[in-house]
Design an enzyme around this catalytic site. Sequence first.
Site, mmCIF file in Angstrom:
data_model
loop_
_atom_site.group_PDB
_atom_site.id
_atom_site.type_symbol
_atom_site.label_atom_id
_atom_site.label_comp_id
_atom_site.label_asym_id
_atom_site.label_seq_id
_atom_site.Cartn_x
_atom_site.Cartn_y
_atom_site.Cartn_z
ATOM 1 N NE ARG A 53 -0.030 0.565 3.214
ATOM 2 C CZ ARG A 53 1.243 2.264 3.513
ATOM 3 N NH1 ARG A 53 2.739 1.482 3.989
ATOM 4 N NH2 ARG A 53 0.840 3.495 3.735
ATOM 5 N N GLY A 54 0.421 2.383 0.043
ATOM 6 C CA GLY A 54 1.004 3.389 -0.106
ATOM 7 C C GLY A 54 1.473 4.261 -1.947
ATOM 8 C CB ALA A 55 -0.185 7.584 -3.776
ATOM 9 N NE ARG A 90 -6.152 1.028 -1.408
ATOM 10 C CZ ARG A 90 -5.792 1.031 -0.460
ATOM 11 N NH1 ARG A 90 -4.328 1.054 -0.168
ATOM 12 N NH2 ARG A 90 -5.989 2.612 0.386
ATOM 13 C CD GLN A 202 -3.226 2.191 6.454
ATOM 14 O OE1 GLN A 202 -3.833 2.628 8.133
ATOM 15 N NE2 GLN A 202 -3.601 2.674 5.818
ATOM 16 C CG ASP A 243 -2.857 8.074 -0.960
ATOM 17 O OD1 ASP A 243 -3.233 8.039 -0.122
ATOM 18 O OD2 ASP A 243 -2.772 6.589 -0.818
ATOM 19 C CG ASN A 253 -2.054 11.581 3.063
ATOM 20 O OD1 ASN A 253 -1.564 10.456 2.356
ATOM 21 N ND2 ASN A 253 -1.833 11.573 4.227
ATOM 22 C CE LYS A 254 -4.724 5.197 4.719
ATOM 23 N NZ LYS A 254 -6.322 4.631 4.073
HETATM 24 C C1 LIG Z 1 3.692 8.014 0.159
HETATM 25 S S1 LIG Z 1 1.973 7.268 -0.480
HETATM 26 C C2 LIG Z 1 1.361 7.301 1.075
HETATM 27 C C3 LIG Z 1 -0.227 7.190 1.620
HETATM 28 O O1 LIG Z 1 -0.949 6.022 1.385
HETATM 29 C C4 LIG Z 1 -2.090 5.914 2.848
HETATM 30 O O2 LIG Z 1 -2.913 5.096 2.221
HETATM 31 P P1 LIG Z 1 -2.730 3.837 2.108
HETATM 32 O O3 LIG Z 1 -2.193 3.218 3.282
HETATM 33 O O4 LIG Z 1 -4.252 3.533 2.300
HETATM 34 O O5 LIG Z 1 -1.937 3.019 0.792
HETATM 35 C C5 LIG Z 1 -1.486 7.089 3.350
HETATM 36 O O6 LIG Z 1 -2.858 7.945 2.646
HETATM 37 C C6 LIG Z 1 -0.738 7.500 3.107
HETATM 38 O O7 LIG Z 1 -0.166 9.124 3.676
#
Ligand SMILES: CSC[C@H]1O[C@H](OP(=O)(O)O)[C@H](O)[C@@H]1O
Length: 367
Positions: A53-55, A90, A202, A243, A253-254
Amino acid sequence: MNIDGKPYRSIWLNDDGWSVSIIDQTKLPFAFEIAELRSLEDAARAIKTMQVRGAPLIGATAAYGLALGLRDDQSDNWIDDAAEILNATRPTAVNLKWALDRMKEALQNQPRESRVATAYETAKEISDEDVEVCRKIGEHGLGLIKAHAARKKGEPVQILTHCNAGWLATVDWGTALAPIYMAHDEGIPVHVWVDETRPRNQGAYLTAYELGAHGVPHTLIADNVGGHLMQHGKVDLCIVGTDRTTAGGDVANKIGTYLKALAAKDNDVPFFVALPTSTIDWKLQSGADIPIEERGGEEVKYVTGKLPDGTVARVEIAPDGTDAANFAFDVTPRKMVTGFITDRGVAPATPDGLLRLYPERMKKDAA
Ligand SMILES: CSC[C@H]1O[C@H](OP(=O)(O)O)[C@H](O)[C@@H]1O
């Protein structure tokens, strides 16, 4: 980054030259397990279930997923179908579409016999470039931390971050955490307030794991604590990831990021967004147009943890039958943001702040 002295990326091509390995982030911090991706379906599942996960990491995984898919079929139709399957995993992180569009661009006009090799080459380029982009974000953000350190007379710079925007959210370095790693490595005293980041935690599972492994001082806090800390002068600046950020500077963002930005604004705490170029959606001006992922309510109602005897269990934290809503992201309007830490430099969150770092976009948009 290093884990127990061994260098890791979040995703890598195996020695067989075609299968891909990832760190299974659904097992952290209680177990460090490597998972292999051997098909497009493996890659799609890894993104959907948040093994990765993470963009930026989602984008890199999708790129390798398309390469894996092409091993079976190199036709034009399958390229489009495979990209669609991966893009549907996603909806919010724009890096998914950015990476897949780049892969399709590299593959078009390629003869079928060279498409698999081209796909793997392009996926590796995307991964290697992400490492360099994040390193540059680290360097540009380091200047911000140094400026705060100059006023702290040796006391740690207090930084609040939300979710995980560390090396586990990218191929390496991370975005929001990259400047923190660089400051720590240069001996600049820093301390990180780590939002646990419900419901997938996270922050608790991944950011605390990363910072602990690198020796960066940090304190885990419940998501609702940040405003109190800012009211009492315990936060010098916030640095978060994103994201998808629109050309107008609105930031997806989250979930919970917007609430931190509100508290930061109310307490005059600088609020910075670490923003790779690949996460800017130039086609959107308003954050209202960003698709917000809704995930299953079970992620809110259950939490995974380690029992006193060391076994890892998933337990229900709400009465049976309770309905749960699970919006995975929110949008922070540009007016709540102080600035963007990009791989091209730090931009103020003014109406044309981002554009000044991307003059080629001014000409393109003016055309
Ligand atoms: C550097 S992108 C990180 C970003 O992604 C996370 O979302 P997820 O864990 O659901 O993929 C979160 O928004 C982070 O800030």
